[in-house]
Scaffold this active site. Structure first.
Site, PDB file in Angstrom:
ATOM      1  N   PRO A  45       0.811  -1.222   0.000  1.00 54.51           N
ATOM      2  CA  PRO A  45       0.000   0.000   0.000  1.00 54.51           C
ATOM      3  C   PRO A  45       0.845   1.273   0.000  1.00 54.51           C
ATOM      4  O   PRO A  45       0.353   2.345  -0.321  1.00 54.51           O
ATOM      5  CB  PRO A  45      -0.813  -0.108   1.302  1.00 54.51           C
ATOM      6  CG  PRO A  45      -0.768  -1.532   1.695  1.00 54.51           C
ATOM      7  CD  PRO A  45       0.537  -2.068   1.181  1.00 54.51           C
TER       8      PRO A  45
ATOM      9  N   GLU B  89       2.097  -8.557   9.071  1.00 57.59           N
ATOM     10  CA  GLU B  89       2.262  -7.116   9.253  1.00 57.59           C
ATOM     11  C   GLU B  89       3.181  -6.504   8.209  1.00 57.59           C
ATOM     12  O   GLU B  89       3.343  -5.290   8.146  1.00 57.59           O
ATOM     13  CB  GLU B  89       2.814  -6.820  10.650  1.00 57.59           C
ATOM     14  CG  GLU B  89       1.791  -6.954  11.768  1.00 57.59           C
ATOM     15  CD  GLU B  89       0.628  -5.986  11.599  1.00 57.59           C
ATOM     16  OE1 GLU B  89       0.858  -4.764  11.498  1.00 57.59           O
ATOM     17  OE2 GLU B  89      -0.522  -6.464  11.552  1.00 57.59           O
TER      18      GLU B  89
ATOM     19  N   ARG C  66      -2.197  -8.424 -21.032  1.00 62.20           N
ATOM     20  CA  ARG C  66      -3.143  -8.041 -22.092  1.00 62.20           C
ATOM     21  C   ARG C  66      -2.534  -7.043 -23.067  1.00 62.20           C
ATOM     22  O   ARG C  66      -3.034  -6.878 -24.184  1.00 62.20           O
ATOM     23  CB  ARG C  66      -4.434  -7.478 -21.499  1.00 62.20           C
ATOM     24  CG  ARG C  66      -4.325  -6.129 -20.852  1.00 62.20           C
ATOM     25  CD  ARG C  66      -5.645  -5.695 -20.242  1.00 62.20           C
ATOM     26  NE  ARG C  66      -6.664  -5.485 -21.240  1.00 62.20           N
ATOM     27  CZ  ARG C  66      -6.843  -4.350 -21.925  1.00 62.20           C
ATOM     28  NH1 ARG C  66      -6.039  -3.321 -21.694  1.00 62.20           N
ATOM     29  NH2 ARG C  66      -7.790  -4.229 -22.814  1.00 62.20           N
TER      30      ARG C  66
ATOM     31  N   ASP D 296      -8.883   2.056 -24.997  1.00 57.33           N
ATOM     32  CA  ASP D 296      -9.009   1.807 -23.562  1.00 57.33           C
ATOM     33  C   ASP D 296      -9.055   3.106 -22.771  1.00 57.33           C
ATOM     34  O   ASP D 296      -8.567   4.142 -23.208  1.00 57.33           O
ATOM     35  CB  ASP D 296      -7.816   0.990 -23.050  1.00 57.33           C
ATOM     36  CG  ASP D 296      -7.930  -0.486 -23.396  1.00 57.33           C
ATOM     37  OD1 ASP D 296      -9.048  -0.919 -23.695  1.00 57.33           O
ATOM     38  OD2 ASP D 296      -6.903  -1.172 -23.349  1.00 57.33           O
TER      39      ASP D 296
END
Length: 239
Positions: free
Chosen positions: A87, A115, A152, A167
């Site tokens: 994150p 953690e 992709r 896209d």
């Protein structure tokens, strides 16, 4: 292109990697994915991969020895990136996926758990990336999203490359709305312009929809969007 996933849960990937365009691309060897479990490199009799954090605190931290050994056991291709899914990393973007698809031969993806990982493992890492501003139970979901997004873009995965050019984010804008048969469904009608056969008007309508959708949903993108004077959207309106 080669993907090496360092994960305590290799079985997480067995199903998703077999379906859809991603599964077909792997079958055709456009890309290859290998999983390496750090637990296989644990040296104690209990095969421990985590321990209590120095300094105290809740939770457990992934130990450096098994992670180092797992990464160092992998082959090293010339154009390689070692990625930690976290994150705290930079956001995954279409631009980043295109860069990897065009310039990289190997992506090593380290999936954390508990953690987090011992900070010394970051000496192996060349890039730290995030799926978003939220916390998951591990790095496996972000790793799968990354693989899907990059594969992709590899030549041969998508049959019609023109579809990639339309896209979301290709011009810094979101995608336009899509419709198919029937022309009317539960009183919801397809916009007349799409039934007109006038390709110039259809292209204009789609471009207008891209700009308007971006303005409504992601106005932050407009400051860097590839807009032309013919788009009729003043730079001063970007906010």
């Amino acid at each position: 292109m080669r993907f090496d996933i360092v994960t305590l849960f290799p079985e997480f990937f067995s199903g998703p990697l077999r379906v859809g365009l991603l599964g077909k691309a792997l079958d055709r060897q456009i890309a290859e994915v290998h999983c390496t479990n750090p637990r296989d490199f644990a040296t104690d009799k209990h095969r421990r991969v985590d321990d209590e954090p120095y300094g105290g605190g809740v939770g457990m931290v992934m130990k450096p020895e098994p992670l180092f050994a797992a990464v160092e056991s992998l082959p090293v291709l010339p154009r390689r990136e070692v990625v930690f899914l976290s994150p705290q990393g930079e956001p995954m973007t279409q631009t980043l996926f295109k860069q990897w698809a065009g310039e990289t031969e190997q992506l090593v993806l380290i999936c954390g758990r508990y953690e987090g990982i011992d900070e010394r493992v970051m000496n192996l890492v060349t890039r730290e990336v995030s799926l978003g501003d939220f916390v998951l139970t591990g790095g496996e979901v972000p790793a799968l999203a990354l693989i899907d997004g990059v594969v992709r873009l590899l030549p041969g995965t998508v049959g019609k490359t023109e579809s990639l050019q339309a896209d979301s984010f290709e011009d810094g804008l979101l995608d336009y709305p899509h419709y198919t048969r029937p022309p009317v469904f539960r009183d919801y009608a397809v916009p007349e312009v799409l039934l007109s056969g006038n390709h110039a008007k259809i292209a204009q309508w789609r471009r207008e929809q891209q700009i308007e959708r971006t303005r409504q949903r992601r106005p932050d993108l407009l400051s860097d969007a590839n807009l032309e004077e013919t788009d009729g959207y003043e730079r001063s309106n970007r906010s």
